[in-house]
Scaffold this motif. Structure first.
Motif, mmCIF file in Angstrom:
data_model
loop_
_atom_site.group_PDB
_atom_site.id
_atom_site.type_symbol
_atom_site.label_atom_id
_atom_site.label_comp_id
_atom_site.label_asym_id
_atom_site.label_seq_id
_atom_site.Cartn_x
_atom_site.Cartn_y
_atom_site.Cartn_z
ATOM 1 N N UNK A 22 -4.808 9.276 0.189
ATOM 2 C CA UNK A 22 -5.052 8.460 -1.000
ATOM 3 C C UNK A 22 -4.143 7.247 -0.939
ATOM 4 N N UNK A 23 -4.625 6.104 -1.440
ATOM 5 C CA UNK A 23 -3.870 4.862 -1.335
ATOM 6 C C UNK A 23 -3.802 4.177 -2.698
ATOM 7 N N UNK A 52 5.176 13.522 3.027
ATOM 8 C CA UNK A 52 3.905 12.971 3.499
ATOM 9 C C UNK A 52 3.566 11.655 2.794
ATOM 10 N N UNK A 53 4.600 10.952 2.335
ATOM 11 C CA UNK A 53 4.395 9.693 1.625
ATOM 12 C C UNK A 53 4.814 8.516 2.510
ATOM 13 N N UNK A 54 3.917 7.539 2.609
ATOM 14 C CA UNK A 54 4.138 6.357 3.443
ATOM 15 C C UNK A 54 3.909 5.107 2.600
ATOM 16 N N UNK A 55 4.372 3.990 3.136
ATOM 17 C CA UNK A 55 4.028 2.709 2.514
ATOM 18 C C UNK A 55 3.835 1.667 3.599
ATOM 19 N N UNK A 56 3.069 0.661 3.253
ATOM 20 C CA UNK A 56 2.860 -0.486 4.136
ATOM 21 C C UNK A 56 3.082 -1.745 3.319
ATOM 22 N N UNK A 57 4.115 -2.506 3.668
ATOM 23 C CA UNK A 57 4.425 -3.769 3.005
ATOM 24 C C UNK A 57 3.876 -4.904 3.861
ATOM 25 N N UNK A 76 0.868 -1.177 0.000
ATOM 26 C CA UNK A 76 0.000 0.000 0.000
ATOM 27 C C UNK A 76 0.905 1.228 0.000
ATOM 28 N N UNK A 77 0.700 2.112 -0.949
ATOM 29 C CA UNK A 77 1.424 3.380 -1.009
ATOM 30 C C UNK A 77 0.439 4.475 -0.607
ATOM 31 N N UNK A 78 0.744 5.190 0.456
ATOM 32 C CA UNK A 78 -0.195 6.151 1.061
ATOM 33 C C UNK A 78 0.380 7.555 0.960
ATOM 34 N N UNK A 100 2.656 3.460 -7.239
ATOM 35 C CA UNK A 100 2.646 4.911 -7.431
ATOM 36 C C UNK A 100 1.675 5.296 -8.543
ATOM 37 N N UNK A 101 1.611 4.493 -9.592
ATOM 38 C CA UNK A 101 0.655 4.760 -10.669
ATOM 39 C C UNK A 101 -0.776 4.662 -10.158
ATOM 40 N N UNK A 102 -1.020 3.652 -9.305
ATOM 41 C CA UNK A 102 -2.359 3.517 -8.722
ATOM 42 C C UNK A 102 -2.664 4.698 -7.803
ATOM 43 N N UNK A 103 -1.654 5.148 -7.048
ATOM 44 C CA UNK A 103 -1.831 6.294 -6.162
ATOM 45 C C UNK A 103 -2.164 7.549 -6.980
#
Length: 347
Positions: A303-304, A261-266, A215-217, A323-326
């Motif tokens: 946005x995710x 302000x960019x996060x990710x969840x693996x 998830x890219x947040x 990132x494209x999905x974000x």
């Protein structure tokens, strides 16, 4: 016998009370004592390197050096003693009987020593009890003094060992803390990019394989929060997002702040349903905080971008797809989840 010895000692040695302790406990026989011991002791010839006894070996004799030198090695880090002519050692073996030797005794050069067993010592006592009484007093005081020195040495060694262990603990703690600082984002406590890279490296080196979901947040309108309410409010928003991601991540997952302000969840183990559930939880938690009226914002919409991961590809491809999905989620107005095209066909 002890009272008789003490009376004769006082009569023959009137200056004992004023004699320095170092002289009393010194392991050197006086001329009279040496002559007496030489009369009853048995001479032994030793070559350089010969051992009289070894540490731990039971013994019932004492020795007086006539010529040469004897080395007493007490082992570990205790001081090695070298004794010379008219010095004596091993007296506890004689006085106690079958006493374990506390050191190795070795001739450092060709030497001659006197050996006295119980029978020889008894004849020596019968011949001159007063002189022997003085010798015994000195011997007992020397044993006590040696034990006190040994105790001090052991205490000092224990103190040094404790200090070394304390230093090791502090150093280990500092190294651990430094390692965590290197891989941790200071503001949020999540892993940073370096922590993410180390996590991916650890994944490759274990049997569990690569993570399965990403998830890219990204925070919506974050610049507006900073401009209108200041950077402290912006920091609170970032910390709130980090807390939400931390509550979603399991022990095997990894939540990271990639920067700004960019996060990710693996997610280590994920399918489309579990990844979708994790994203919906994040959006729901954000909406819950947005519903609480506060003077200064502590959250903003997010946005995710979501994608399932293929193990034979790497982070750069995973990131590009998420990132494209974000970007698509942002283009559609934000505050939503969007899947990458590659993931939409996955059941």
């Amino acid at each position: 016998m002890t009272g008789k010895f003490a009376t004769q000692v006082c009569a023959q040695e009137p200056g004992i009370a004023e004699t320095a302790m170092a002289d009393i406990v010194h392991a050197v026989l006086s001329a009279g004592e040496f002559a007496l011991f030489a009369e009853f002791g048995q001479q032994l010839q030793l070559r350089s390197g010969d051992y009289l006894f070894h540490s731990g070996q039971a013994g019932g004799t004492m020795y007086v050096i006539v010529s040469g030198s004897i080395e007493l090695d007490f082992g570990e880090d205790l001081v090695v003693k070298t004794l010379g002519p008219q010095e004596f050692f091993g007296e506890l073996g004689l006085l106690i009987g079958d006493h374990p030797r506390s050191a190795d005794a070795r001739a450092t050069v060709d030497s001659v020593v006197l050996e006295l067993g119980h029978d020889q010592f008894q004849r020596l006592v019968d011949h001159d009890p007063g002189l022997v009484a003085y010798f015994l007093r000195r011997t007992i005081m020397r044993v006590v003094s040696n034990e006190q020195v040994l105790i001090r040495q052991l205490r000092r060694r224990n103190h040094d060992l404790e200090a070394a262990l304390d230093n090791l603990y502090v150093t280990t703690h500092q190294l651990t803390h430094t390692r965590e600082l290197v891989r941790t984002d200071e503001l949020t406590g999540l892993h940073n990019r370096r922590g993410l890279a180390l996590y991916l490296q650890e994944c490759r080196s274990t049997d569990h394989g690569a993570p399965q979901g990403l998830l890219l947040i990204d925070c919506d309108q974050f610049k507006q929060v900073n401009d209108e309410h200041g950077h402290q409010a912006g920091d609170r928003v970032l910390q709130s997002v980090a807390n939400i991601l931390r509550s979603v991540a399991t022990e095997d997952d990894r939540a990271c702040r990639l920067g700004g302000d960019e996060f990710c969840l693996l997610l280590r183990h994920a399918d489309r349903d579990s990844l979708h559930h994790a994203a919906e939880f994040v959006l729901s938690a954000v909406q819950g905080l947005l519903g609480r009226a506060t003077a200064h914002p502590n959250i903003c919409p997010v946005s995710i971008g979501a994608c399932l991961l293929e193990p034979h590809t790497d982070w750069s491809e995973w990131y590009a797809r998420a990132d494209n999905a974000l970007y698509q989620a942002k283009r559609l107005g934000g505050n939503r989840l969007h899947w990458s095209r590659a993931a939409t066909a996955t059941p």
